[in-house]
Design a protein around this motif. Structure first.
Motif, PDB file in Angstrom:
ATOM      1  N   ALA A   1       0.821  -1.210   0.000  1.00 39.29           N
ATOM      2  CA  ALA A   1       0.000   0.000   0.000  1.00 39.29           C
ATOM      3  C   ALA A   1       0.854   1.259   0.000  1.00 39.29           C
ATOM      4  N   VAL A   2       1.975   1.223   0.710  1.00 35.37           N
ATOM      5  CA  VAL A   2       2.867   2.391   0.785  1.00 35.37           C
ATOM      6  C   VAL A   2       3.601   2.620  -0.530  1.00 35.37           C
ATOM      7  N   LYS A   3       3.909   1.547  -1.251  1.00 36.32           N
ATOM      8  CA  LYS A   3       4.584   1.609  -2.547  1.00 36.32           C
ATOM      9  C   LYS A   3       5.944   2.307  -2.471  1.00 36.32           C
ATOM     10  N   PRO A   4       6.880   1.756  -1.699  1.00 37.38           N
ATOM     11  CA  PRO A   4       8.224   2.355  -1.649  1.00 37.38           C
ATOM     12  C   PRO A   4       8.918   2.206  -2.997  1.00 37.38           C
ATOM     13  N   ASP A   5       9.962   2.987  -3.199  1.00 38.19           N
ATOM     14  CA  ASP A   5      10.714   2.885  -4.449  1.00 38.19           C
ATOM     15  C   ASP A   5      11.484   1.578  -4.535  1.00 38.19           C
ATOM     16  N   HIS A   6      11.882   1.043  -3.398  1.00 40.78           N
ATOM     17  CA  HIS A   6      12.631  -0.210  -3.397  1.00 40.78           C
ATOM     18  C   HIS A   6      12.451  -0.897  -2.051  1.00 40.78           C
ATOM     19  N   ILE A   7      12.746  -2.205  -2.021  1.00 44.38           N
ATOM     20  CA  ILE A   7      12.626  -3.010  -0.805  1.00 44.38           C
ATOM     21  C   ILE A   7      13.951  -3.713  -0.548  1.00 44.38           C
ATOM     22  N   ALA A   8      14.447  -3.633   0.684  1.00 40.53           N
ATOM     23  CA  ALA A   8      15.657  -4.337   1.098  1.00 40.53           C
ATOM     24  C   ALA A   8      15.271  -5.414   2.101  1.00 40.53           C
ATOM     25  N   LEU A   9      15.742  -6.627   1.872  1.00 40.14           N
ATOM     26  CA  LEU A   9      15.411  -7.772   2.718  1.00 40.14           C
ATOM     27  C   LEU A   9      16.715  -8.402   3.203  1.00 40.14           C
TER      28      LEU A   9
ATOM     29  N   GLU B   1      30.478 -16.011  -4.692  1.00 39.44           N
ATOM     30  CA  GLU B   1      31.409 -15.035  -5.265  1.00 39.44           C
ATOM     31  C   GLU B   1      30.670 -13.808  -5.796  1.00 39.44           C
ATOM     32  N   ALA B   2      29.350 -13.855  -5.831  1.00 35.88           N
ATOM     33  CA  ALA B   2      28.564 -12.693  -6.275  1.00 35.88           C
ATOM     34  C   ALA B   2      28.687 -11.529  -5.301  1.00 35.88           C
ATOM     35  N   PHE B   3      29.074 -11.809  -4.053  1.00 33.28           N
ATOM     36  CA  PHE B   3      29.146 -10.767  -3.025  1.00 33.28           C
ATOM     37  C   PHE B   3      30.531 -10.144  -2.971  1.00 33.28           C
ATOM     38  N   PRO B   4      30.587  -8.822  -2.702  1.00 29.02           N
ATOM     39  CA  PRO B   4      29.463  -7.912  -2.458  1.00 29.02           C
ATOM     40  C   PRO B   4      28.716  -7.597  -3.748  1.00 29.02           C
ATOM     41  N   THR B   5      27.422  -7.400  -3.613  1.00 25.35           N
ATOM     42  CA  THR B   5      26.596  -7.031  -4.752  1.00 25.35           C
ATOM     43  C   THR B   5      26.366  -5.524  -4.760  1.00 25.35           C
ATOM     44  N   LEU B   6      25.983  -5.020  -5.913  1.00 27.41           N
ATOM     45  CA  LEU B   6      25.748  -3.574  -6.046  1.00 27.41           C
ATOM     46  C   LEU B   6      24.540  -3.318  -6.925  1.00 27.41           C
ATOM     47  N   ARG B   7      23.632  -2.529  -6.395  1.00 29.47           N
ATOM     48  CA  ARG B   7      22.483  -2.071  -7.170  1.00 29.47           C
ATOM     49  C   ARG B   7      22.337  -0.566  -6.974  1.00 29.47           C
ATOM     50  N   ARG B   8      22.225   0.150  -8.064  1.00 27.65           N
ATOM     51  CA  ARG B   8      21.983   1.597  -8.031  1.00 27.65           C
ATOM     52  C   ARG B   8      20.508   1.851  -8.302  1.00 27.65           C
ATOM     53  N   ARG B   9      19.896   2.621  -7.418  1.00 28.58           N
ATOM     54  CA  ARG B   9      18.496   2.996  -7.577  1.00 28.58           C
ATOM     55  C   ARG B   9      18.383   4.496  -7.290  1.00 28.58           C
TER      56      ARG B   9
END
Length: 310
Positions: A55-63, A130-138
């Protein structure tokens, strides 16, 4: 303003398992779930919290991890289906917790089922640690994902990053700082040296030393199942001399549990005076379970925290 929802430790319901599937450490965790933890984590609480995020519709979600309990193959399958209800991979960034690596599991049968939620921007679904650390730009935000989950002996819930991951994260944070992005570090275990011995991040001191050298704007974690705030010293003279370290309550915590009612944090991020203003709103499950309500706010401005009433 960019909005980021942070949730952690949903501990999805445990499926029934055969004795042959419970050899080794899984046996103790399985028994512990049906003896006590099943009453601490409620699927209806998690459903109310997820409905509120929708309902809040954030731009992104971190889990920040612990979707499962003893790393059974069926748990990973169920968690993959649940993740799809939370949001698509491009809107949800995931790092694993210690329960997600409760025992050594083949990547394709375990975390690989969530690979699209773990992978860095422009990369295929993650196929190994080996994927870590990962990086996402938002937008103005850079999400740096770390893995602290490593299989451990029975009754041990510690995490470890390792020298190579810390060094790679340091290089990444330096480059992102030069770009002027708001650097958000995601990790399951609290990177603090004050944690209990059998639950701590074993190389927290090395992580803190790295943050003191290069800084970041905020560290988000789970693991303790409680909303809490600590700080790590950042680089002297920088705008992040006190880096906030913010943990969140379990997303499935039963209202009457020792953790209190389930929560997630809604973080508003905006540039301010050459730095960043981060407003963390605690959102707690309503008594009737229908969504969440404000339960306090903490504002960080250039490393200074200001607590506000709900």
């Amino acid at each position: 303003m960019f909005t980021l929802a942070h949730l952690s430790d949903p501990h999805l319901p445990m499926p029934r398992a055969r004795i042959v599937d419970l050899l080794g450490k899984r046996a103790t965790g399985y028994a512990n779930w049906w003896r006590s933890r099943v009453e601490l984590h409620r699927p209806e609480a998690l459903a109310g919290l997820v409905a509120d995020i929708a309902a809040v519709k954030p731009d992104h979600i971190a889990l920040t991890g612990d979707l499962v309990n003893v790393s059974l193959p069926e748990e990973f399958e169920r968690a993959a289906a649940w993740l799809a209800t939370l949001g698509p991979p491009e809107r949800v960034t995931l790092v694993p917790g210690n329960h997600d690596v409760y025992v050594a599991t083949r990547w394709g049968q375990g975390l690989g089922r969530w690979g699209a939620y773990i992978a860095s921007d422009g990369a295929p679904p993650a196929v190994g640690f080996e994927a870590f650390p990962t990086l996402r730009r938002r937008g103005p935000v850079a999400l740096v994902g770390l893995n602290s989950g490593v299989p451990k002996p029975p009754f041990v819930a510690t995490g470890t990053l390792g020298d190579a991951q810390i060094a790679a994260a340091e290089k990444m944070l330096v480059e992102l700082g030069r770009e002027g992005l708001c650097r958000v570090v995601l990790i399951h275990h609290p990177p603090l040296t004050t944690e209990k011995r059998f639950k701590r991040l074993t190389d927290a001191a090395a992580f803190q030393a790295m943050i003191r050298r290069v800084g970041c704007e905020i560290v988000l974690h789970g693991h303790n199942h409680r909303s809490e705030v600590a700080r790590i010293a950042g680089p002297p003279g920088s705008r992040t001399e006190a880096v906030p370290v913010v943990g969140v309550t379990s997303a499935s915590a039963a209202p009457e549990s020792k953790y209190g009612r389930a929560r997630y944090h809604l973080i508003g991020i905006e540039a301010q005076g050459g730095g960043w203003r981060l407003s963390v709103q605690l959102r707690a499950l309503r008594p009737d379970g229908t969504g969440c309500e404000p339960d306090g706010r903490i504002v960080f401005e250039s490393g200074v925290a200001h607590a506000q009433a709900a």
